[in-house]
Design an enzyme around this catalytic site. Structure first.
Site, mmCIF file in Angstrom:
data_model
loop_
_atom_site.group_PDB
_atom_site.id
_atom_site.type_symbol
_atom_site.label_atom_id
_atom_site.label_comp_id
_atom_site.label_asym_id
_atom_site.label_seq_id
_atom_site.Cartn_x
_atom_site.Cartn_y
_atom_site.Cartn_z
ATOM 1 N N HIS A 195 -2.285 -82.582 -42.310
ATOM 2 C CA HIS A 195 -2.774 -82.333 -40.945
ATOM 3 C C HIS A 195 -3.496 -80.983 -40.895
ATOM 4 C CE1 HIS A 195 0.771 -85.010 -39.827
ATOM 5 N NE2 HIS A 195 -0.233 -85.612 -39.217
ATOM 6 N N GLN B 280 -6.808 -97.551 -40.877
ATOM 7 C CA GLN B 280 -6.818 -96.974 -39.530
ATOM 8 C C GLN B 280 -8.130 -96.225 -39.285
ATOM 9 O OE1 GLN B 280 -3.464 -94.667 -37.586
ATOM 10 N NE2 GLN B 280 -4.583 -92.932 -38.417
ATOM 11 N N ALA C 234 5.169 -83.833 -36.553
ATOM 12 C CA ALA C 234 5.744 -83.697 -37.898
ATOM 13 C C ALA C 234 4.631 -83.274 -38.862
ATOM 14 C CB ALA C 234 6.423 -84.992 -38.349
ATOM 15 N N LEU C 235 3.982 -82.200 -38.472
ATOM 16 C CA LEU C 235 2.744 -81.803 -39.148
ATOM 17 C C LEU C 235 3.013 -81.240 -40.548
ATOM 18 C CD1 LEU C 235 0.989 -80.117 -36.081
ATOM 19 C CD2 LEU C 235 0.861 -82.488 -36.849
ATOM 20 N N GLN D 272 2.565 -98.534 -31.510
ATOM 21 C CA GLN D 272 2.129 -98.863 -32.863
ATOM 22 C C GLN D 272 3.294 -99.053 -33.837
ATOM 23 O OE1 GLN D 272 -0.031 -94.971 -33.121
ATOM 24 N NE2 GLN D 272 0.566 -95.040 -35.271
ATOM 25 N N MET E 60 0.792 -87.565 -34.591
ATOM 26 C CA MET E 60 2.102 -87.908 -34.023
ATOM 27 C C MET E 60 3.097 -86.795 -34.341
ATOM 28 S SD MET E 60 2.410 -92.011 -34.149
ATOM 29 C CE MET E 60 2.890 -92.190 -35.845
HETATM 30 O O1 PAF Z 1 -2.283 -91.397 -37.838
HETATM 31 C C1 PAF Z 1 -1.561 -91.123 -36.857
HETATM 32 O O2 PAF Z 1 -0.860 -90.111 -36.834
HETATM 33 C C2 PAF Z 1 -1.555 -92.056 -35.656
HETATM 34 O O3 PAF Z 1 -1.695 -93.379 -36.053
HETATM 35 C C3 PAF Z 1 -2.602 -91.700 -34.587
HETATM 36 C C4 PAF Z 1 -4.009 -91.818 -35.121
HETATM 37 C C5 PAF Z 1 -2.346 -90.273 -34.089
HETATM 38 C C6 PAF Z 1 -2.470 -92.655 -33.386
HETATM 39 O O4 PAF Z 1 -1.203 -92.610 -32.827
#
Ligand code: PAF
Length: 254
Positions: A36, A152, A31-32, A60, A29
């Protein structure tokens, strides 16, 4: 040279022409941060083509304020991805990902609605739905997920098994600051005064005998606790610090 795709049909047209090369993807999403980056580095090493998706997925977020203040740092994100040797970045718009709104969605079994699934109603539905869409768009051989969001990661692994998606889910260890604080896009929202307190989350999770003891210690340190629970051989927690929600998990000591 990095390429940024903002149009889903254009992306899909290009992807259809790629054959005989392995493709890896890191869904994000934006904002790395260094967490990441470690996923991207692994994706870069293990695949011919490294793809990153950046999409702040509205479905979400159960709290509109949380969605609104979620950090957005596109320029810096693209610079970082370029320096990591990423080939393709998919940045779809909301109306492209949800052309008919949010009419169809993945519904987890009620047994899965624990932890994040219970405390953030709609979160797992939103994540599984968008990941299904992204995996179908990218058609990657491998997709990389961090263990920081442990539930997740498990749910996504179940999704690909259940729906026969031919993508291997690669779980990657949590990256931490030297203080122990798990890297997270939300850390940058923490007021300076509470940054020093945040690493106590990891220290307390690793140092407590039981979830109840961890909860008591967290509360004594000024955290507002959503949950602390042992599952899947992990101790998982979500807490608020100055209104910012942090999650973390550590292996349970045997
Ligand atoms: O973990 C995240 O950044 C988000 O939940 C994902 C997996 C990109 C789904 O929007």
């Amino acid at each position: 040279m990095i390429r940024v795709w903002r149009s889903v049909p254009k992306w899909a047209g290009w992807r259809a022409g790629v054959t005989g090369m392995s493709v890896g993807v890191v869904p994000t999403m934006g904002a790395l941060h260094r967490g990441h980056a470690s996923l991207v580095e692994r994706c870069r090493r293990e695949n011919d083509i490294a793809v990153v998706t950046i999409f702040v997925n509205p479905s979400q977020f159960n709290d509109p304020q949380d969605l609104e203040r979620y950090p957005r740092t596109m320029e810096a994100d693209l610079k970082l991805l370029e320096s990591l040797g990423v080939d393709e970045v998919l940045v779809p718009g909301v109306s492209e990902m949800y052309p008919n709104g949010y009419r169809l969605r993945v519904e987890p079994h009620p047994e899965m609605l624990v932890l994040e699934g219970m405390h953030r109603p709609g979160f797992l539905q939103g994540v599984l739905t968008v990941v299904l869409k992204l995996l179908n768009l990218v058609r990657a051989d491998r997709a990389y997920f961090g263990e920081k969001d442990y539930q997740q990661m498990r749910a996504v692994a179940e999704l690909v098994r259940e729906f026969f998606i031919p993508t291997e889910i690669v779980a990657c260890p949590t990256v931490r600051e030297p203080s122990g604080l798990a890297m997270s896009s939300r850390n940058q929202l923490l007021p300076a005064a509470s940054r020093g307190n945040a690493p106590a989350l990891y220290r307390i999770l690793t140092g407590s005998e039981t979830p109840a003891a961890a909860r008591a210690a967290l509360e004594a340190h000024g955290f507002q606790v959503d949950y602390v629970e042992d599952r899947w051989d992990r101790r998982l927690a979500a807490v608020f610090l100055d209104g910012i929600r942090l999650v973390d998990n550590v292996p349970v000591r045997k």
